[in-house]
Design a protein around this motif. Structure first.
Motif: not given
Length: 947
Positions: A169, A172, A203, A218, A220, A226
């Motif tokens: 997280e 990203a 994601f 992914l 992001v 998410s």
């Protein structure tokens, strides 16, 4: 995952380009088709961490605290030790090719610019003996610049505790700042734990097999899923971390003393005398027994488990106590001791050391410099404070930033009979903050209402986000001290000048649905209503009284607070006339006159509570006749009980204006009817409750994702200006910035001299306006620097020469950059839109009536970014001059959606380009629906973010 994250083997397809759109404007401005706001896709702001994005406290899934920070070259020994503790299997899964641990150290410590390569580390342990337990790295793909490969390594003992997800997280969010939209992760098919981390991130994920590996791609960019999953994980970890504070298996009082006047003795006594449902361990190195309880020389000597330690020792001994608690495995601390950040630089440095130790041991801490905490749950009954008051059990939770005030608050709550579920004095908020507590109370089954006494904000943007979510389920009621500023700061724009000290707080509370009380007395008045009565379904209040004066006061108070006092229905008036005396008034207020009996109160309330034309009832009694307080109170209870049995749920409040008030609470079963000394207090409480009910019913709002924004151009323009030292942008730069964000503006030409101005005017078409352009002389009107309705070349030359002459006379000629020539625009409604940066709250957007009247009328409202469509619409409707925008006495209505679009684009601009310190659009000329609006003049100042 692979050892070379910079050479991705997967090349996901590029997303399709979005179509552009902008606003319809009159012919003299830029013209583009503008899609309806509702048709645009929504933008989802990323979650806001409690502390820094790249460094600060993080919480593991089990509630253990740790520290996140970027990797640096000096970490070589720590990273080497980390890799020695990692199993061969974990190392192979991270580096695939069987790289040596020495080579792995080099790979993790390759430091580059964050736009190309970035590594985050998670650290635990005492600051003097830290340990790295996890790492996460992304490396940008040079062939596909919007893609980066990502990889993680977590020490075996810490796997399964959420660290991989947490690192994903954060990486990203950091990568997105640098234009990276996609992560690619390579992993082995049997690495189920990592595959689950990637799939469960929220994601959008796509995977395929290649060369014997699983390749996961992914997206992001934040999405509803998410963001929701991130917030859920954060909430779970926060609640787990605070549970040892509120529900400890055992409590140690470190600093328990035999002196009855000492804080340590009072805390021990409070725990024991209020029957804490668990073991209590006094810790005193110089006593074998304290308060008839065996004492221990150190917390390390305590035989049983200790989840919570209350620390009441001299400041110099606190750090040693923390070390002992860490070695014991204590999960939480309440540090009552003062002398930390509140005392100055030395105390602040000691507090930073304290926090580092607490986090290193994975603990949570309330304080320092606090009163303590209380949990009244019958199966806990914990008074871990030095308050002599243990409030009755109830469903109200409260946090106070003032310990001394906390003592008075607890006494007042007890005297009012307001039951508390828990009470926390947060002190210096060095670790546990109000934001943490809001998350804990969000799902606490014992809490229905949250009260906050605030003196400062630690992370107001995160507070706003949490409050928006929690407030949909439970009211948050706050008193914020410090409404006024000791002085005013110089401001270069109208917006900054209008943004007084309390504006940001008011804007934040309004957007987040936080109910603001002006005083502590107001807080408890409102809390008594919210904790005991249903919310108002509408603004219509019936007043039942036995005296005309209080009824008139109540009417005035309700009306001034935005509530209504409508007439009863004909059926209600007829029913009332059957048993009230002829002198009684059956209008509203319903004045039963001084001779009203308890029976007449009962019957009147029965009738009024059945009337669907009322949303709430205020009952007033003043002892001027024969009826006594107790009889009337009993009548009110009986009438409300009957109404509840019949299914009528409208709120009822009372005002008993007798010298001794009520001897017994107005209780109807488990329900309590709030009683106030004066009708104004009841009216304010009803108004605040209704305002909250309206906020809760309104849509959540969305942030439209305008597809036509050129964010990179805007950023580059402002950063280039910073290269010369920042300050106010030139006229060309402002025009380029507005164009990059699709903001509708008047066609403008920047010129250096009067001949160029004449040529520009001829090209644009007469009549024109000529304005001075200067990056230092920002208030044009002070220099008569705006010349309007110029009909020919001679008028343009005269205007330019006049501006030059005035500047020369003042010795400021060298500050003139040139002139801006614009065609005259049609008359419309002049508005102002502005932005100023609050040092704590971030960008504040202003909206109001514009032109020269903005600082005279000050009809301006503020909101904190990011604005949703609901926020923008509410801003427009909140100014006093809104009736002009609707159309008033021949004044044409304005294109409200176009104005709303401008507000949303400006909000996005200052979110995406934090270098913008001030922005003034004045005037924004608004036209009739379908004709849009035009920016006639704008100024922008840039500076390094965080200055």
């Amino acid at each position: 995952m692979r050892s070379d994250p910079g050479d991705p083997r997967s090349r996901p397809a590029q997303p399709g380009a979005a179509s552009a759109g902008a606003a319809l404007t009159p012919a003299s401005g830029t013209t583009r088709p503008r899609p309806a706001l509702a048709s645009l896709p929504a933008l989802y702001p990323a979650p806001i961490p409690q502390e820094g994005l790249e460094a600060g406290r993080v919480l593991l899934r089990d509630g253990t605290a740790a520290t996140l920070r970027p990797a640096r070259e000096a970490d070589r020994p720590l990273v080497g030790e980390f890799l020695q503790r990692v199993s061969d299997l974990s190392l192979m899964r991270r580096f695939f090719a069987g790289a040596s641990r020495e080579a792995a150290v080099e790979a993790l410590l390759q430091v580059g610019p964050p736009a190309e390569r970035y590594t985050l580390l998670v650290q635990v342990g005492d600051p003097d003996h830290p340990r790295i337990v996890a790492s996460g790295t992304y490396v940008r793909d040079r062939a596909e610049p919007d893609t980066a490969e990502v990889a993680f390594l977590v020490e075996d003992a810490y796997q399964g505790r959420g660290l991989g997800t947490l690192l994903l997280e954060r990486l990203a969010l950091i990568a997105a700042r640098h234009g990276i939209r996609r992560f690619v992760a390579w992993t082995q098919p049997d690495n189920r734990r990592m595959l689950e981390v990637l799939r469960a991130s929220g994601f959008e994920a796509h995977q395929h097999h290649r060369d014997g590996y699983v390749v996961v791609s992914l997206d992001v960019q934040p999405s509803p899923e998410s963001v929701a999953r991130s917030e859920m994980r954060d909430r779970i970890a926060t609640v787990a971390s605070l549970r040892p504070l509120f529900r400890p298996r055992g409590v140690a009082v470190v600093g328990a003393s035999r002196d009855p006047g000492s804080i340590g003795y009072r805390i021990l006594e409070a725990l024991v005398m209020n029957r804490f449902q668990g073991p209590v361990y006094p810790v005193n190195p110089r006593a074998e027994v304290v308060g008839s309880i065996p004492a221990y020389r150190s917390v390390l000597d305590v035989p049983g488990p200790v989840d919570l330690a209350v620390v009441a020792v001299p400041r110099e001994a606190v750090l040693d106590v923390v070390d002992q608690c860490g070695a014991k495995g204590v999960r939480a601390l309440v540090v009552v001791t003062a002398g930390f950040a509140e005392t100055g630089p030395e105390g602040r440095a000691l507090q930073e050391r304290l926090v580092a130790k607490v986090r290193g041991y994975g603990m949570r801490m309330v304080g320092p410099n606090c009163l303590g905490l209380i949990n009244t749950a019958p199966d806990v009954r914990m008074n871990a404070s030095f308050s002599p008051v243990f409030p009755p059990h109830g469903r109200v939770a409260m946090s106070s930033q003032s310990g001394a005030l906390g003592l008075a608050i607890l006494e007042y709550a007890r005297d009012l009979g307001l039951g508390l579920s828990s009470f926390v004095s947060v002190g210096n908020k060095a670790d546990v903050s109000g934001n943490d507590l809001i998350q804990y109370w969000e799902d606490d089954e014992d809490t229905d209402l949250i009260l906050l006494y605030l003196e400062s904000f630690g992370n107001p943007r995160r507070f706003a986000r949490l409050a928006r979510r929690v407030g949909r389920k439970k009211p948050i009621l706050a008193v914020k001290a410090g409404r006024t500023a000791a002085g005013t700061r110089a401001a270069g724009s109208h917006t900054a000048a209008l943004a007084a000290s309390d504006v940001a707080v008011e804007a934040l509370f309004r957007q987040a649905g936080v109910i603001r009380a002006d005083t502590l007395e107001d807080m408890f008045d409102i809390a008594a209503l919210l904790a005991n009565q249903p919310l108002l379904a509408g603004p219509r209040v019936a007043i039942v009284t036995n005296a005309g004066g209080p009824g008139i006061l109540a009417t005035d108070a309700l009306a001034s607070a935005g509530l209504e006092v409508p007439e009863p229905s004909p059926a209600t008036r007829e029913a009332l006339r059957r048993f009230l005396p002829p002198a009684a008034s059956v209008a509203n207020p319903i004045d039963m006159v001084a001779s009203a009996t308890a029976e007449q109160y009962r019957e009147t309330l029965r009738v009024v509570l059945r009337d669907p034309g009322f949303d709430a009832v205020l009952v007033i009694f003043i002892p001027v006749g024969l009826a006594d307080v107790d009889a009337v109170a009993a009548a009110v209870r009986e009438a409300v009980a009957e109404a509840r049995r019949a299914g009528h749920r409208k709120p009822v409040v009372a005002c008993f204006m007798s010298a001794r008030g009520l001897r017994q609470p107005l209780a109807v079963g488990d329900e309590r009817i709030p009683s106030y000394r004066f009708p104004e207090s009841a009216a304010r409480a009803l108004a605040k409750a209704y305002e909250y009910a309206r906020w809760r019913q309104r849509p959540l709002g969305r942030i439209p994702a305008h597809p036509d924004l050129d964010v990179d151009r805007a950023r580059d323009l402002c950063r280039a200006a910073l290269g010369r030292g920042g300050g106010w942008l030139s006229a060309q730069e402002v025009d380029g910035l507005l164009e990059a964000f699709g903001l509708p503006r008047v066609r403008s030409r920047f010129v250096r001299d009067e001949e160029a101005a004449v040529a520009a005017a001829a090209d644009l078409g007469y009549p024109v306006a000529v304005k001075m352009a200067s990056r230092t002389l920002v208030h044009k009107t002070e220099w008569d620097g705006v010349q309007l309705h110029l009909a020919d070349a001679a008028a343009v030359r005269a205007a330019c020469r006049g501006i030059v002459r005035r500047l020369e006379a003042a010795g400021r000629r060298e500050e003139l950059d040139g002139f801006v020539v614009q065609p005259m625009v049609p008359a419309g409604t002049e508005l102002v839109v502005g932005v100023t940066q609050d040092p704590l709250f971030g960008p504040l957007v202003a909206f109001g009536l514009g032109g020269i009247h903005v600082e005279v009328l000050k009809d301006v409202v503020f909101r904190i970014t990011p604005l949703t469509d609901v926020d923008a619409a509410e801003m427009i409707r909140s100014i006093r001059g809104y009736r002009l925008l609707e159309g008033y006495r021949g004044h044409p209505p304005a294109d409200l959606e176009a104005i709303q679009d401008v507000l949303l684009r400006v909000s996005r601009l200052v979110e995406e380009v934090p270098e913008i310190a001030e922005l003034d659009i004045n005037p924004l000329m608004a036209y009739e629906p379908g004709r849009g609006c035009l920016i006639v003049d704008a100024r922008v100042r840039v500076e390094e973010p965080g200055r």
